[in-house]
Each structure stands twice: as structure tokens, then as C-alpha cells.
Design an enzyme around this catalytic site. Structure first.
Site, PDB file in Angstrom:
ATOM      1  N   GLU B 191       0.457  -1.016   0.092  1.00 25.62           N
ATOM      2  CA  GLU B 191      -0.164  -0.531   0.153  1.00 25.62           C
ATOM      3  C   GLU B 191       0.577   1.405  -0.063  1.00 25.62           C
ATOM      4  O   GLU B 191       0.785   2.274  -0.748  1.00 25.62           O
ATOM      5  CB  GLU B 191      -1.134   0.041   1.248  1.00 25.62           C
ATOM      6  CG  GLU B 191      -1.380   0.323   0.889  1.00 25.62           C
ATOM      7  CD  GLU B 191      -1.743   2.296   2.005  1.00 25.62           C
ATOM      8  OE1 GLU B 191      -2.247   3.704   1.793  1.00 25.62           O
ATOM      9  OE2 GLU B 191      -0.290   2.721   2.972  1.00 25.62           O
ATOM     10  N   HIS B 300       3.417   8.512   9.808  1.00 33.98           N
ATOM     11  CA  HIS B 300       4.890   8.139   9.230  1.00 33.98           C
ATOM     12  C   HIS B 300       5.964   8.450   9.410  1.00 33.98           C
ATOM     13  O   HIS B 300       7.069   9.607   9.593  1.00 33.98           O
ATOM     14  CB  HIS B 300       4.855   8.437   7.600  1.00 33.98           C
ATOM     15  CG  HIS B 300       4.239   7.765   6.557  1.00 33.98           C
ATOM     16  ND1 HIS B 300       4.344   7.609   5.429  1.00 33.98           N
ATOM     17  CD2 HIS B 300       3.048   6.794   6.874  1.00 33.98           C
ATOM     18  CE1 HIS B 300       2.992   6.392   4.763  1.00 33.98           C
ATOM     19  NE2 HIS B 300       2.501   5.994   6.081  1.00 33.98           N
TER      20      HIS B 300
END
Lengths: 344, 325
Positions: B191, B300
Site C-alpha cells: 500500500e 509516518h
């Protein structure tokens, strides 16, 4: 010409921001159904209009125009009846300030995009505003507004169709309703016993936000030939000659490595022979239209790409010439009457 | 549940190298599924049979990280990023290789934000040969995973993106018995490098409805521009993100079901970022696709932040959806 203007005006008025094309499903079916044998829709929001040839087992000719348009989506409701919105598709934000809009909440309401007066903004700072700097003033108080509008509702330009001289018209959404109009006109004019193909007219969803609709519906159809229609830049001041076609000089035929070159050449030969005028435009690689996805969907599809020249793209005041719409219909009709062997 | 979350987070699996995390998930769900397959790209596809609509739920197994591309004469390891690395967070922080070799991601310049080509990994090697004994070109590194509890129900660590989505599906699978609908749970690969795994998975399953479980950005953290989503205010029902406009009919239906079951949810309009939803929507002739997201701060980075109550809400919502859609 009046009939054409009326149809175009009706098409442009349908609310059809990318992702919410379905809102206009009933209207478009009512408008188009007299000219087609069958109408289908899919889960993505594409509409498929089929007109059968009088011949048995005729090959399939897909004619695509996207039905969606650029617009906005409500992202936040504020005190004082203001709305924050995000852009759906590549809106020209330079012209958004002070534009009138329709907000499709539980019912339709109107609003105006905020703007800073020129007296205050001063010289040299008139750059394009960012979407998060713009607010839509609805005039409502927040509590009432909350009852009508939710996050995720769509917002569109409020701009009706105006006629100019020389068969030119101005409206929102002519990208790509001008081509939708050309395709419906083609079906309207064509005679089933002259058709060498079954016509699969696709009014595809979400071209402005990913160009996925047409290739999904093409996967379903598996057409023998697909002709993608879209608008292209009109040759206006500041637009390069090589990037544009002239308004009023007929539909353009695109030459690109993403289209099928033999098919495109054959179409040009046929049009030259029949003395039907057209313009040429080169797009060396990516065409940034539904063509790019359709050509590589499923096992691959032979595609050609045709354009109608359009000014002020992605603004509330797009301009096209009705003659170019008629030109596109005439070209498509010629192709639909040509035996497939002569096209491959 | 927290123990399983920790296991999921501490098991490495960079995009394209999801084998370990896949085996962990497989072992968790195997007793509850009628059939489990792994497709050619590595997606784990689990089937719980039912008579009704074919509903697919997906969460991605992969995480961002690095591949070692070159080992220098001095024994430093040059790397290539996998997925959207946040170098502000990554610089000077701990990384670990697929074989458990620890190191530090060091920038070559300290007066500017590092970029992909201005960082290297220092594993403490004194020479090229010493480094090569521990790390081969093509080995992957991730930022060292961790899970810590903060105040109340908040947790911080990495990679919540998207092991927390995997957790939601695993917990839902464990609680679903004899479903009305025909259910597929897909744990997808790649992904983070472009929503690649979800497309073949959706092509194979051919569902009537597809829903992705992932994390989403929030606007209650510094530097965030997302609108309206807050950690702890419940899972979100996605309206759109930069990659997809969700099926409107599905969004409306999901909201109705959440309301009917008293599940608190938030509307999600994400201006940046994408999810597997985009790939699910465009497989074959198209699928009605949507997404549920867990609000997550500092996505992230090495310290992603979530609220475990949002996870509980998402599990409830998934169970209600598969029952009532």
C-alpha cells in the site's frame, strides 16, 4: 440550432461534480432515452446508452464523453454561515473569488465565494488563492446551515448558459457536456439500418478526479473500437499553437502514441474522402483524457481521440462553438456508418 | 488486544517483504475462517462464508522503511526509501534490519532537512567487510518499532499505520459467527508504494462492496492541515482523500448503520494521502468502495499516536457493517 442550444443548456445545468454524477441520473435518462434502445448504469456511476444496429452481431463502437465536472466539496461549517470547501478536480482558483455557487445540501441553497476587495488587496499580491483561504458565504446562521448542509455535500458554480454571436455559448460544465451533447446528437441522427456498429455511448464518471470511469465501463463493454471525446484548449491569447485547436473550425482529431495510429489514420482518410473538415492536434504521449485508461483496459482497446475546442477551461465561463459540436457528431456518424474492415 | 497490537507492530514487514507479518496474521485468524489463500503478489485473503452480499474488508500489512542499496568503503549503508519517509523524524533515529541488525539513520548534512540521497545508516561497522557480514544489498531496514502507553487511552509508537487496521479486522474476524453476508478479509501488500496489492486482491474477490481500514491524519496536531478529524473522537467514515472519492451511496449507508448502532464516528475529508480504497474502487468493472480510518497523529514518524477507544469503535463499526449492509 435552437434545439441543440436547449439540449446543451439542460445538460450543463445537471449537477454532476465528480463522484456525485448519479444526482443527475434521472434527468439524463429522460433526455437521452428517446434515442437509445437500452440504458444501463454501473456501481461507479457510469451511464451506458446502447443503440443497436439493424444488423445481427454488429461490432461494438464505444463513444465516450465524461459526464462529471470540476467543483467543490464542503469540508467544514463555520460560525456566521461560512463554509470551507476543497476542490474536486483541477479548478482554476484564480477565478473562484466572488463566484456565485449552488450548494447541494438537503436542499439547494446559494452562496458566494469570499473575496478581498481590490482596494485592500493592493497591487502585486493578486495571486491565486489557496482553497483553504476561501470561504463560501451562505447568509445562514450556523445552526440553520447545519440542518441543510453536511460535510461532503457538493458545491457547483451557479452559471446558466448564455448565447454569444457566431453560435458560441458560455456556461459552466461545457467540459465535457459539449461532447455529451455531440454523442447524444449522433445517436439522435443515426439510422439503425445504416449503422455498421452497435453504438455504446458511455457517459463516464470521475474523469476530472482520476479518469477511472471510462476504463471500468470499457472493461465491461469490450468494444471493438472506442472513440474518446473530450474538450481541448482553444487557441486563445497565451496558448501555444501546438497545444490548441481553433474555435469554430470543427472538431479536432488527436494524434498520440496513446491512441491507435492506424485507426486514427483511417478515420482521417475517410473524412478527407467525404470532404468533412476537421482539425489535427498532436499530443506526443499522454493525452490526459479517458483515452489513456481505455486504451490499456482489459486486453487492450483500439482507441481514437476527438476534441472540441474550448476557452477558459475549468471556470464558470467555459466557451464552445455549437458548429464544433455539430462537426463532431457528423464525424462520428460517418465512422458509425463505415464498415469495421475499412477502419482497422 | 493490546498484546496482539504490540505483536503486530513489532513484526517487521516493509512493502514487498510482508512474509513475517503475513504469517503472524494468518496464525491469528486461521481458526475462524473457512478458507485462507495467499495470492501471487502476497495478499492474504480470508473467507468467512455467508449467503448474502459479497463484502470485502481490507487492511494493508506493509510499512514504510528502506532497502540497502550500497555499502561504502567506510562501512556505511546507503539506502533507498520505501514509501513516504518523514526525514525530519527519521534523522538520527534508530533503525533495525530484517535480520535484527541495529543502526542509526544519519544525515550527511546537519543544517538542512535530510533527503533520500543525503542519509546513510551507521551500524557501527569499522569497514566495508565488517558491514557486509551483517547487511547485504537488498536487505530492508525499518525505524525501530515501539509501543508505549501515554495518558489515558492514548498510545504512541510505530507502525500503527496500518497494523492498527489489521488489528481491527483480526478482532472483528474473531467475533463474527455465521455471518449473513459473504465476507472476505484481505490483508494487502504494497500500500505504501502506491496501493498496489489491493487491486489484484479486489480483482480476485470481485466483491459487491469493499471497505479499507487504515489510519488517517488528524488536525489536532502541530503542522496538520486535515479538517475536523480528532484523535479519540471515534473512527472516521471517509468521504474522500487525495486518491479517491468514496461511493456516496455507501458513505450514506455506513453513516446510517453507525448511527443506528450508537457508534460515534467522524466525517473524514482528507486533503492529502491515499488509501487502498482507490485501488479497490477501480478493479474490474468497478466496486462500491469506502473506508474506515483510525485517527492517527504524526503519521509516518517514529511516534505515531492513536487512541485505543477509536480502535474499539472501529471494531464495533466493522461488525455492524458486515451484519447490516
Amino acid at each position: 440550432m435552437n434545439e441543440l442550444t436547449n439540449m446543451l443548456s439542460e445538460l450543463c445545468a445537471f449537477p454532476s461534480v465528480s463522484g456525485r454524477e448519479r444526482a443527475s441520473r434521472e434527468g439524463i435518462i429522460a433526455l437521452a432515452s428517446p434515442y437509445f434502445d437500452e440504458i444501463r448504469e454501473d456501481s461507479f456511476g457510469n451511464l451506458l446508452l446502447i443503440k443497436k444496429s439493424a444488423r445481427e452481431n454488429a461490432p461494438k463502437l464505444m463513444l465516450d464523453a465524461h459526464f462529471d465536472e470540476v467543483g467543490m466539496m464542503v469540508s467544514e461549517l463555520h460560525e456566521g454561515g461560512f463554509l470551507s470547501v476543497c476542490a474536486i478536480g483541477g479548478l482554476d482558483t484564480r477565478v473562484l473569488s466572488a463566484t456565485e455557487v449552488t450548494i447541494y445540501g438537503k436542499r439547494e441553497i446559494y452562496g458566494v465565494v469570499s473575496s478581498v476587495p481590490p482596494h485592500i488587496i493592493g497591487r502585486g499580491s493578486a495571486s491565486a488563492p489557496k482553497m483553504n483561504e476561501l470561504y463560501i458565504d451562505t447568509g445562514y446562521d450556523l445552526d440553520t446551515l447545519k440542518e441543510i448542509v453536511s460535510v461532503g455535500d457538493v458545491v457547483e458554480f451557479k452559471a446558466g448558459l448564455i448565447t454569444l454571436e457566431n453560435n458560441r455559448v458560455v456556461s459552466k460544465s461545457l467540459d465535457d457536456k459539449a461532447c455529451v451533447c455531440a454523442l447524444i446528437t449522433t445517436a439522435m441522427l443515426c439510422e439503425a439500418d445504416k449503422l455498421t456498429f452497435d453504438l455504446y455511448v458511455t457517459l463516464s464518471a470521475q474523469e476530472e478526479t482520476g479518469k477511472n470511469g471510462a476504463r471500468l465501463v470499457a472493461y465491461e463493454i469490450e468494444p471493438d473500437i472506442a472513440i474518446i471525446t473530450d474538450v481541448n484548449f482553444a487557441r486563445d491569447e497565451g496558448v501555444e499553437e501546438t497545444d490548441s485547436i481553433e474555435i469554430g473550425k470543427g472538431a479536432g482529431i488527436d494524434i498520440s502514441s496513446f491512441t491507435n495510429i492506424p485507426l486514427t489514420r483511417k478515420i482521417m482518410q475517410i473524412l478527407d474522402r467525404a470532404k468533412i473538415p476537421y482539425q489535427k492536434i498532436c499530443e506526443p504521449s499522454r493525452t490526459s483524457t479517458n483515452n489513456d485508461g481505455v486504451s490499456i483496459c482489459g486486453k487492450g482497446v483500439r482507441t481514437a481521440l476527438m476534441s472540441i475546442p474550448l476557452s477558459s477551461m475549468h471556470t464558470p465561463s467555459e466557451v464552445v462553438c455549437l458548429d464544433d459540436i455539430i462537426s463532431m457528431s457528423r464525424i462520428l456518424l460517418e465512422i458509425a456508418y463505415t464498415p469495421i474492415e475499412e477502419l482497422l | 488486544m493490546i498484546e496482539l497490537l504490540k505483536k503486530l507492530m513489532l513484526t517487521h514487514g516493509v512493502s514487498g517483504r510482508e512474509d513475517k507479518i503475513r504469517e503472524l496474521i494468518r496464525a491469528q485468524i486461521e481458526p475462524y475462517c473457512d478458507e485462507i489463500t495467499v495470492d501471487p503478489v502476497g495478499n492474504l485473503i480470508a473467507h468467512i462464508k455467508g449467503e448474502g452480499k459479497k463484502i470485502m474488508l481490507g487492511a494493508h500489512m506493509d510499512e514504510i522503511g528502506y532497502f540497502a542499496t550500497h555499502i561504502t568503503e567506510k562501512g556505511f549503508i546507503k539506502v533507498s526509501p520505501i514509501g513516504g519517509i518523514n526525514y525530519l523524524s527519521g534523522a538520527f533515529s534508530s533503525v533495525v534490519s530484517e535480520n535484527g541488525v541495529y543502526g542509526v539513520l544519519a544525515p550527511t548534512k546537519t543544517d538542512e532537512l535530510p533527503k533520500a540521497d543525503s542519509v546513510y545508516i551507521d551500524i557501527g561497522a569499522k569497514s566495508k567487510r565488517q558491514a557486509e557480514n551483517k547487511v547485504k544489498v537488498g536487505d530492508f531496514f525499518v525505524h525501530t518499532p515501539s509501543v508505549k502507553r501515554l495518558l489515558g487511552t492514548r498510545y504512541v509508537g510505530r507502525p500503527f499505520d496500518d497494523r492498527v487496521g489489521c488489528l481491527v479486522l483480526i478482532e472483528a474476524i474473531k467475533e463474527i459467527k455465521n455471518p449473513k453476508n459473504d465476507l472476505y478479509f484481505v490483508f494487502t501488500v504494497q500500500e505504501e508504494v502506491g496501493c498496489k496489492g489491493a487491486r489484484p486482491a479486489t480483482y480476485t474477490v470481485e466483491p459487491d462492496i469493499a471497505i479499507a481500514l487504515d489510519v488517517t491524519r488528524t488536525d489536532d496536531k502541530i503542522g496538520s492541515d486535515t479538517l475536523n478529524v480528532k484523535i479519540g473522537d471515534g473512527p472516521t467514515i471517509k468521504i474522500k482523500d487525495a486518491s479517491v472519492i468514496c461511493s456516496h451511496e455507501l458513505v450514506v449507508k455506513m453513516r446510517e448503520i453507525a448511527k443506528a448502532n450508537n457508534i460515534k464516528y467522524q466525517d473524514e475529508m482528507l486533503s492529502r494521502g491515499g488509501t487502498d480504497t482507490s485501488s479497490m474502487q477501480i478493479a474490474r468493472r468497478g466496486t462500491r468502495a469506502g473506508a474506515i480510518s483510525i485517527p492517527c497523529g504524526f503519521i509516518h514518524t517514529n511516534n505515531e499516536m492513536i487512541d485505543i477507544n477509536d480502535v474499539r469503535g472501529a471494531i464495533k463499526l466493522v461488525k455492524a457493517l458486515v451484519r447490516e449492509l
